[in-house]
Design an enzyme around this catalytic site. Structure first.
Site, mmCIF file in Angstrom:
data_model
loop_
_atom_site.group_PDB
_atom_site.id
_atom_site.type_symbol
_atom_site.label_atom_id
_atom_site.label_comp_id
_atom_site.label_asym_id
_atom_site.label_seq_id
_atom_site.Cartn_x
_atom_site.Cartn_y
_atom_site.Cartn_z
ATOM 1 C CG HIS A 61 21.012 36.059 -63.823
ATOM 2 N ND1 HIS A 61 20.929 37.062 -62.902
ATOM 3 C CD2 HIS A 61 19.902 36.151 -64.588
ATOM 4 C CE1 HIS A 61 19.801 37.745 -63.099
ATOM 5 N NE2 HIS A 61 19.165 37.201 -64.115
ATOM 6 C CE LYS A 70 27.296 34.334 -59.704
ATOM 7 N NZ LYS A 70 25.901 34.624 -60.095
ATOM 8 C CE1 TYR A 130 27.237 37.751 -57.588
ATOM 9 C CE2 TYR A 130 25.579 38.697 -56.142
ATOM 10 C CZ TYR A 130 26.131 38.551 -57.404
ATOM 11 O OH TYR A 130 25.587 39.217 -58.467
ATOM 12 C CG ASP A 166 15.799 37.809 -64.341
ATOM 13 O OD1 ASP A 166 16.745 37.608 -65.120
ATOM 14 O OD2 ASP A 166 15.955 38.207 -63.174
#
Length: 184
Positions: A61, A70, A130, A166
């Protein structure tokens, strides 16, 4: 703490000091000044926590107009964490790097804005956390096919469990043409 550079410019593995004894452990997972000294001086605006089971693959992503940096770590279990450089002006554009993160080591992975990100759960239960440098914008999200042969990610699993989204992600040749000028 120790910092290890990866093959992709700006992506680093952070190995914090873990203080443990028979009672358990203590680890500092974020301290603004120490991380700024490593080059991570961007403000974080959102924290996320996901739970996954063995064999689940989440990703790859990214956000097109609002790329997120991140800082990733695992508090329970282990993952194979993967980053693909989607910054067209980068010398490592289209290349990937992967690292195993597990709760026992307490290592972290920093990925600067402009990366596609995904992970495979390697243990029965995984808790992944994250910090993000930009907010999640669902209308801005893009994805990249996890098994794209042009990228060639060496996942330690050939038949992961995927979300419908996905599983239908576009291939690299399509993604690279759709990146906005700001990301390119």
């Amino acid at each position: 703490m120790e910092v290890e550079r990866t093959a992709i410019d700006g992506v680093i593995i952070i190995k914090p000091d873990v203080h443990g004894d028979a009672r358990g452990f203590f680890v500092e997972t974020w301290q603004r000044d120490r991380y700024a000294d490593m080059g991570i001086a961007m403000p974080f605006v959102q924290d996320n926590h996901s739970r996954s089971s063995r064999g689940i693959l989440r990703g790859m992503h990214f956000q097109r107009k609002h790329p997120q940096g991140k800082l990733v770590h695992v508090s329970l279990g282990a993952i194979f964490d993967v980053v693909v450089d989607i910054r067209p002006h980068s010398p490592t554009f289209g290349q990937w790097t992967g690292v195993t993160l597990d709760a026992g080591q307490q290592h972290q992975l920093w990925l600067p804005p402009g990366m596609a990100h995904g992970f495979l759960a390697l243990s029965d239960t995984v808790h992944l956390h994250y910090k993000c440098t930009d907010f999640y914008h669902p209308q801005d999200e893009g994805s990249l096919r996890w098994d794209d042969p042009d990228i060639g990610i060496a996942w330690p699993c050939t038949a992961p469990m995927l979300s419908v989204k996905d599983a239908a992600a576009p291939f690299w040749r399509e993604v690279r043409q759709s990146l906005p000028a700001r990301t390119r």
